[in-house]
Write a protein that holds these residues in place. Structure first.
Motif, PDB file in Angstrom:
ATOM      1  N   ASN A 155       0.830  -1.204   0.000  1.00  0.00           N
ATOM      2  CA  ASN A 155       0.000   0.000   0.000  1.00  0.00           C
ATOM      3  C   ASN A 155       0.864   1.253   0.000  1.00  0.00           C
ATOM      4  O   ASN A 155       0.561   2.235  -0.685  1.00  0.00           O
ATOM      5  CB  ASN A 155      -0.939   0.000   1.211  1.00  0.00           C
ATOM      6  CG  ASN A 155      -1.957   1.118   1.171  1.00  0.00           C
ATOM      7  OD1 ASN A 155      -1.701   2.228   1.627  1.00  0.00           O
ATOM      8  ND2 ASN A 155      -3.128   0.831   0.624  1.00  0.00           N
ATOM      9  N   GLN A 181      -8.214   6.589  -1.875  1.00  0.00           N
ATOM     10  CA  GLN A 181      -8.186   5.148  -1.648  1.00  0.00           C
ATOM     11  C   GLN A 181      -8.728   4.394  -2.855  1.00  0.00           C
ATOM     12  O   GLN A 181      -8.239   3.302  -3.176  1.00  0.00           O
ATOM     13  CB  GLN A 181      -8.996   4.772  -0.403  1.00  0.00           C
ATOM     14  CG  GLN A 181      -8.849   3.308   0.007  1.00  0.00           C
ATOM     15  CD  GLN A 181      -7.406   2.915   0.264  1.00  0.00           C
ATOM     16  OE1 GLN A 181      -6.703   3.585   1.025  1.00  0.00           O
ATOM     17  NE2 GLN A 181      -6.944   1.824  -0.362  1.00  0.00           N
ATOM     18  N   GLU A 210      -5.534  -3.532  -7.895  1.00  0.00           N
ATOM     19  CA  GLU A 210      -6.272  -4.562  -8.628  1.00  0.00           C
ATOM     20  C   GLU A 210      -5.561  -4.929  -9.930  1.00  0.00           C
ATOM     21  O   GLU A 210      -5.411  -6.115 -10.266  1.00  0.00           O
ATOM     22  CB  GLU A 210      -7.695  -4.087  -8.918  1.00  0.00           C
ATOM     23  CG  GLU A 210      -8.546  -5.117  -9.651  1.00  0.00           C
ATOM     24  CD  GLU A 210      -9.961  -4.633  -9.910  1.00  0.00           C
ATOM     25  OE1 GLU A 210     -10.720  -5.368 -10.571  1.00  0.00           O
ATOM     26  OE2 GLU A 210     -10.320  -3.523  -9.452  1.00  0.00           O
ATOM     27  N   ASP A 225      -6.808   1.439  -4.756  1.00  0.00           N
ATOM     28  CA  ASP A 225      -7.486   0.150  -4.971  1.00  0.00           C
ATOM     29  C   ASP A 225      -7.460  -0.249  -6.442  1.00  0.00           C
ATOM     30  O   ASP A 225      -7.240  -1.424  -6.776  1.00  0.00           O
ATOM     31  CB  ASP A 225      -8.931   0.226  -4.480  1.00  0.00           C
ATOM     32  CG  ASP A 225      -9.043   0.327  -2.966  1.00  0.00           C
ATOM     33  OD1 ASP A 225      -8.047   0.056  -2.272  1.00  0.00           O
ATOM     34  OD2 ASP A 225     -10.134   0.692  -2.482  1.00  0.00           O
TER      35      ASP A 225
END
Length: 229
Positions: A57, A74, A82, A78
């Motif tokens: 992250n 965020q 992905e 994300d």
């Protein structure tokens, strides 16, 4: 540095992945680059803009700030993650420079054969960790771990690994039975903040002296050297 003979017994070992167990030969960086390229149409050299030992992250957010020039949301992290996970199995499989660190399979087999519990403590989110280990059939050694998907804080995810290891032992183990092994000062710091001892192994980007200076309880050139278990 702790003398192996004076240390309390060790019954469980938590392994970092990148630089400790293996190197993907740039496969992770390639997958991140492809994710940035697909969404933002900009290349990114992950190894140039991030540091060894960063959780996934933090890798994504640090690269985003340096390349895009602002704080990411965020939802943006994300989306990048992905795509990274979608590409990673292929980049790992095709990496011509994928390698295991010297003696790692023999060491894992030795520890497992002597009944020690083995787990992971890694900044990789779990699917990424499993993808990197799969190429060398190493997932068989690790039924539990703490991952970057548990927390961006390495100390917190290391504590989660200890918690899961205790659960995996049906409560037979306590936190003092665990040690961690990693190749960066971040690994050393995380283990100590969790209250466990740490082996520093100089198979990544940091020297034995740098790992000693970081406070590692033991420092090895490779896991082939005298192991404190």
């Amino acid at each position: 540095m702790t003398e192996a003979g004076s240390a309390p017994p060790i019954r469980a070992v938590l392994f970092d992945i990148d630089g400790t167990i293996l190197s993907t030969g740039g496969a992770g960086a390639e997958a991140w680059c492809e994710a940035f390229q697909q969404i933002y149409e900009v290349p990114v050299d992950i190894e140039a803009v991030t540091e060894s030992g960063m959780p996934d992250n933090e890798v994504a957010s640090t690269a985003f700030r340096k390349v895009i020039g602002r704080e990411p949301g965020q939802d943006e992290i994300d989306a990048l993650t992905e795509l990274y996970l979608k590409r990673l199995p292929d980049t790992v499989a095709s990496s011509s420079n994928y390698r295991l660190t010297p003696g790692i399979v023999e060491r894992l087999e030795d520890l497992q054969g002597r009944g020690l519990l083995l787990g992971l403590t890694t900044g990789n989110i779990e699917p990424a960790a499993r993808a990197k280990l799969e190429r060398a059939d190493l997932n068989r050694f690790f039924s539990f771990g703490g991952f970057g998907s548990d927390s961006p804080d390495r100390a917190v995810l290391t504590a989660k690994a200890v918690e899961r290891g205790i659960a995996a032992s049906d409560g037979a183990l306590a936190a003092g039975d665990f040690i961690a092994i990693g190749d960066t000062p971040r690994d050393v710091d995380a283990g100590h903040k969790t209250g466990i001892r740490v082996i520093g192994v100089a198979t990544g980007h940091f020297s034995e002296k740098e790992l000693t200076d970081s406070g590692a309880d033991w420092v090895l050139a490779t896991v082939e050297n005298d192991f404190p278990v």
